[in-house]
Design a protein around this motif. Structure first.
Motif, PDB file in Angstrom:
ATOM      1  N   LEU A  71      -5.767   6.272   8.760  1.00 36.35           N
ATOM      2  CA  LEU A  71      -5.561   5.425   7.999  1.00 36.35           C
ATOM      3  C   LEU A  71      -4.880   3.558   8.242  1.00 36.35           C
ATOM      4  O   LEU A  71      -4.349   3.346   7.022  1.00 36.35           O
ATOM      5  CB  LEU A  71      -5.206   5.797   6.939  1.00 36.35           C
ATOM      6  CG  LEU A  71      -5.721   7.289   6.096  1.00 36.35           C
ATOM      7  CD1 LEU A  71      -5.084   8.486   5.862  1.00 36.35           C
ATOM      8  CD2 LEU A  71      -7.412   7.112   5.701  1.00 36.35           C
ATOM      9  N   GLU A  72      -4.279   3.824   9.112  1.00 36.25           N
ATOM     10  CA  GLU A  72      -3.481   2.664   9.561  1.00 36.25           C
ATOM     11  C   GLU A  72      -3.959   1.548   8.215  1.00 36.25           C
ATOM     12  O   GLU A  72      -5.023   0.809   8.858  1.00 36.25           O
ATOM     13  CB  GLU A  72      -4.018   2.334  11.009  1.00 36.25           C
ATOM     14  CG  GLU A  72      -2.585   1.357  11.216  1.00 36.25           C
ATOM     15  CD  GLU A  72      -1.825   2.298  10.853  1.00 36.25           C
ATOM     16  OE1 GLU A  72      -0.643   1.295  10.627  1.00 36.25           O
ATOM     17  OE2 GLU A  72      -0.987   2.750  12.040  1.00 36.25           O
ATOM     18  N   GLY A  73      -2.570   1.302   7.812  1.00 30.10           N
ATOM     19  CA  GLY A  73      -2.862  -0.238   6.908  1.00 30.10           C
ATOM     20  C   GLY A  73      -3.441   0.027   4.935  1.00 30.10           C
ATOM     21  O   GLY A  73      -3.954  -0.887   4.572  1.00 30.10           O
ATOM     22  N   ALA A  74      -4.242   1.118   5.111  1.00 31.80           N
ATOM     23  CA  ALA A  74      -5.016   1.436   3.870  1.00 31.80           C
ATOM     24  C   ALA A  74      -4.035   1.333   2.520  1.00 31.80           C
ATOM     25  O   ALA A  74      -2.951   2.479   2.907  1.00 31.80           O
ATOM     26  CB  ALA A  74      -5.930   2.859   4.192  1.00 31.80           C
ATOM     27  N   PRO A  75      -4.075   0.892   1.830  1.00 33.52           N
ATOM     28  CA  PRO A  75      -3.113   1.484   0.679  1.00 33.52           C
ATOM     29  C   PRO A  75      -3.726   2.149  -0.150  1.00 33.52           C
ATOM     30  O   PRO A  75      -4.762   2.102  -0.593  1.00 33.52           O
ATOM     31  CB  PRO A  75      -3.131  -0.236  -0.192  1.00 33.52           C
ATOM     32  CG  PRO A  75      -3.702  -1.060   0.664  1.00 33.52           C
ATOM     33  CD  PRO A  75      -4.704  -0.571   1.993  1.00 33.52           C
ATOM     34  N   LEU A  76      -2.663   2.906  -0.379  1.00 31.92           N
ATOM     35  CA  LEU A  76      -3.183   4.420  -1.752  1.00 31.92           C
ATOM     36  C   LEU A  76      -1.920   3.771  -2.787  1.00 31.92           C
ATOM     37  O   LEU A  76      -1.061   3.884  -2.394  1.00 31.92           O
ATOM     38  CB  LEU A  76      -3.167   5.594  -0.863  1.00 31.92           C
ATOM     39  CG  LEU A  76      -4.204   5.974   0.646  1.00 31.92           C
ATOM     40  CD1 LEU A  76      -3.711   7.205   1.493  1.00 31.92           C
ATOM     41  CD2 LEU A  76      -5.305   5.443   0.657  1.00 31.92           C
ATOM     42  N   GLY A  77      -2.781   4.866  -3.667  1.00 35.10           N
ATOM     43  CA  GLY A  77      -1.997   5.529  -4.499  1.00 35.10           C
ATOM     44  C   GLY A  77      -1.690   6.845  -4.779  1.00 35.10           C
ATOM     45  O   GLY A  77      -2.698   7.922  -3.965  1.00 35.10           O
ATOM     46  N   ILE A  78       0.032   7.445  -4.872  1.00 33.82           N
ATOM     47  CA  ILE A  78       0.634   8.566  -5.252  1.00 33.82           C
ATOM     48  C   ILE A  78       0.447   9.499  -6.201  1.00 33.82           C
ATOM     49  O   ILE A  78       1.685   8.722  -6.911  1.00 33.82           O
ATOM     50  CB  ILE A  78       1.623   9.098  -4.220  1.00 33.82           C
ATOM     51  CG1 ILE A  78       1.279   7.894  -2.455  1.00 33.82           C
ATOM     52  CG2 ILE A  78       1.891   9.936  -3.739  1.00 33.82           C
ATOM     53  CD1 ILE A  78       0.223   8.908  -1.806  1.00 33.82           C
ATOM     54  N   LYS A  79       0.243  10.505  -6.544  1.00 33.45           N
ATOM     55  CA  LYS A  79       0.102  11.643  -7.817  1.00 33.45           C
ATOM     56  C   LYS A  79       2.220  11.100  -7.353  1.00 33.45           C
ATOM     57  O   LYS A  79       2.541  11.803  -6.901  1.00 33.45           O
ATOM     58  CB  LYS A  79      -0.504  12.015  -8.099  1.00 33.45           C
ATOM     59  CG  LYS A  79      -0.380  13.293  -9.113  1.00 33.45           C
ATOM     60  CD  LYS A  79      -1.149  14.422  -9.608  1.00 33.45           C
ATOM     61  CE  LYS A  79      -1.675  15.167 -10.996  1.00 33.45           C
ATOM     62  NZ  LYS A  79      -2.003  16.106 -11.037  1.00 33.45           N
ATOM     63  N   ASP A  80       2.123  11.202  -8.485  1.00 37.46           N
ATOM     64  CA  ASP A  80       3.760  11.696  -9.456  1.00 37.46           C
ATOM     65  C   ASP A  80       3.791  12.806  -9.075  1.00 37.46           C
ATOM     66  O   ASP A  80       5.738  13.114  -9.648  1.00 37.46           O
ATOM     67  CB  ASP A  80       4.306  11.180 -10.512  1.00 37.46           C
ATOM     68  CG  ASP A  80       5.506  10.901 -10.771  1.00 37.46           C
ATOM     69  OD1 ASP A  80       6.180  10.207  -9.639  1.00 37.46           O
ATOM     70  OD2 ASP A  80       6.076  10.825 -11.808  1.00 37.46           O
TER      71      ASP A  80
END
Length: 493
Positions: A71-80
């Motif tokens: 997943l190199e360089g892939a911007p993700l969101g993380i559930k809190d």
């Protein structure tokens, strides 16, 4: 250059591989998109623009050396709900205050190891308790989708992973982590036109996930396509000695199942999922899904899961019981918020009364009641027996079929505040999803159409234990047949 935020995860990774853009460029595009949209959608509770850009630059350096991860360089969101070292993690509850974990959850560790970039922490129902993302201490999440009848009422993105679903639907990340205790990945995915999968219980480590109901909680992704969901799940899942329920089993490359032929597969259609009051559009959609799979060479088999009607009552005994046990640790002593009082008991009660929201308090009261002396056998023990019966129903059916096809949610997105005074109606949103949690089975929701108000609807595929491949195969076939390309209008710009 095309709008980088509109790319799927797979497309973005291909673009990064081809050097069409850098991780820093796509991350910067997402940072700007979040800045523009979050005041309207409230999907992110912690934005990390500087950290994200720094991670992206490091990723670009690794790529330049030929050291890139999956997943190199892939911007993700993380559930809190996932602990992130050095970044506030609250499960969107006041009781955790500004808690900043000194350690990383296994799921997020896996993502960073493969080069993913963290854009921020995503909003959710408090302690994952909710079906509409209206119980967060940081306020409601707004669904990017709106009705097409001129009524601009703010709609729910579903819950508890509402922030994850809204962020993916609004192109505020390439994909997001989420968690599913009774449908909290699949129901929001259905309400936002995204893909969400809950894997078999034990596939993904629960280490570093803030606990709700330990025998039901499972991590999974929300993504823009079935292939993206498979890519994410490949990385998120792993055996982990730090989680006693983690399964030490072979893990296939699930992306290979996407696009694999479904001809000859037997697909079960459970009659018990035809519930009273189901919208006619949903009934037609389900039939459309059946027809698509028939056309692809699947054999459709009518099946029965006779104990389905007891699933919701059993779930709303087991889950609150486990929650009351898990959340007993929040007492104001070691971390999080403390409210002073006269003596230890007063500190405990004051902290918990002010720290927990109304829905969490409601469930803790239910859980404490069903575990109390005199009621344990009548409620909790009986619910566990029902749970066993539900699992046996699935085991019987899966001797005949390879997967099941059902609706994901009994309705499309409803207005925020519409059901918040009616907990029972709210709980019914989980009617099609809780069975997979009670039985520990994998389930995926895939968007296939919109209703008369222009709101997305999803179909759910439930597979045998450890057979996520069947879920991905069938979901990819539905995705291809439906060719669902609609996106929410960017009314917030």
């Amino acid at each position: 250059m095309t709008d980088l935020t509109a790319l799927t995860l797979s497309e973005a990774l291909d673009g990064l591989d081809a050097k069409e853009f850098s991780s820093e460029e796509i991350t910067s595009a997402f940072v700007q998109a979040i800045e523009a949209a979050n005041p309207s959608l409230n999907a992110y509770v912690t934005e990390l623009p500087e950290k994200a850009i720094a991670m992206a630059r490091q990723s670009d350096e690794r790529r330049a050396k030929g050291e890139g991860g999956v997943l190199e360089g892939a911007p993700l969101g993380i559930k809190d709900l996932f602990c992130t070292e050095g970044v506030r993690t609250t499960a969107c509850s006041s009781i955790l205050g500004e808690f900043t974990p000194p350690y990383e959850s296994t799921v997020t560790s896996n993502l960073w190891r493969e080069g993913a970039v963290m854009l921020g922490k995503l909003n959710m129902d408090e302690f994952a308790m909710g079906s509409s993302n209206e119980t967060s201490r940081f306020g409601d999440v707004t669904n990017p989708w709106r009705r097409n009848d001129g009524n601009n009422a703010k709609l729910t993105p579903g819950g508890s992973s509402g922030g994850s679903a809204a962020a993916v639907a609004a192109d505020l990340c390439l994909a997001a982590t989420a968690s599913d205790t009774g449908g909290s990945i699949r129901q929001p995915a259905s309400l936002t036109g995204t893909v969400g999968i809950k894997p078999t219980y034990g596939r993904a480590s629960r280490y570093g996930m803030v606990a709700f109901a330990s025998s039901l909680d499972q991590a999974g992704p929300i993504a823009k396509s079935v292939k993206d969901a498979a890519l994410m799940l490949n990385v998120m899942c792993s055996h982990d000695d730090k989680d006693s329920t983690s399964l030490k089993v072979a893990q296939p490359d699930w992306t290979k199942a996407v696009g694999a032929p479904v001809k000859g597969m037997k697909i079960g259609v459970p009659k018990e999922y035809r519930v009273e009051g189901m919208p006619e559009e949903l009934e037609k959609l389900w039939q459309q899904g059946i027809d698509w799979l028939k056309d692809a060479g699947c054999e459709i088999v009518d099946v029965s899961l006779p104990h389905t009607k007891y699933a919701l009552p059993a779930y709303y005994i087991v889950a609150p019981a486990e929650a009351s046990s898990n959340l007993a640790r929040y007492d104001g002593m070691r971390y999080g918020v403390r409210k002073e009082g006269e003596g230890l008991s007063a500190i405990y009660s004051n902290t918990r009364a002010e720290g927990f929201g109304a829905e969490v308090q409601r469930r803790l009261m239910i859980g404490t009641y069903v575990l109390s002396a005199g009621y344990y056998d009548a409620y909790y023990l009986r619910a566990q027996k029902v749970r066993t019966k539900i699992l046996q129903d699935f085991q019987n059916v899966f001797q005949e079929v390879d997967a099941l096809l059902t609706p994901t949610s009994p309705s499309t997105a409803f207005a925020l505040g519409e059901l918040s005074d009616d907990p029972l109606t709210m709980y019914l949103n989980d009617v099609f999803t809780v069975t997979a949690n009670l039985a520990g089975l994998p389930g995926i929701s895939v968007p296939v159409a919109t209703d008369h108000l222009g709101l997305p609807m999803g179909l759910q595929v439930i597979g045998k234990a450890l057979d996520e491949e069947a879920c991905f195969k069938v979901a990819a076939q539905l995705e291809e047949a439906a060719n669902f390309k609609k996106k929410a209008d960017r009314w917030w710009l």
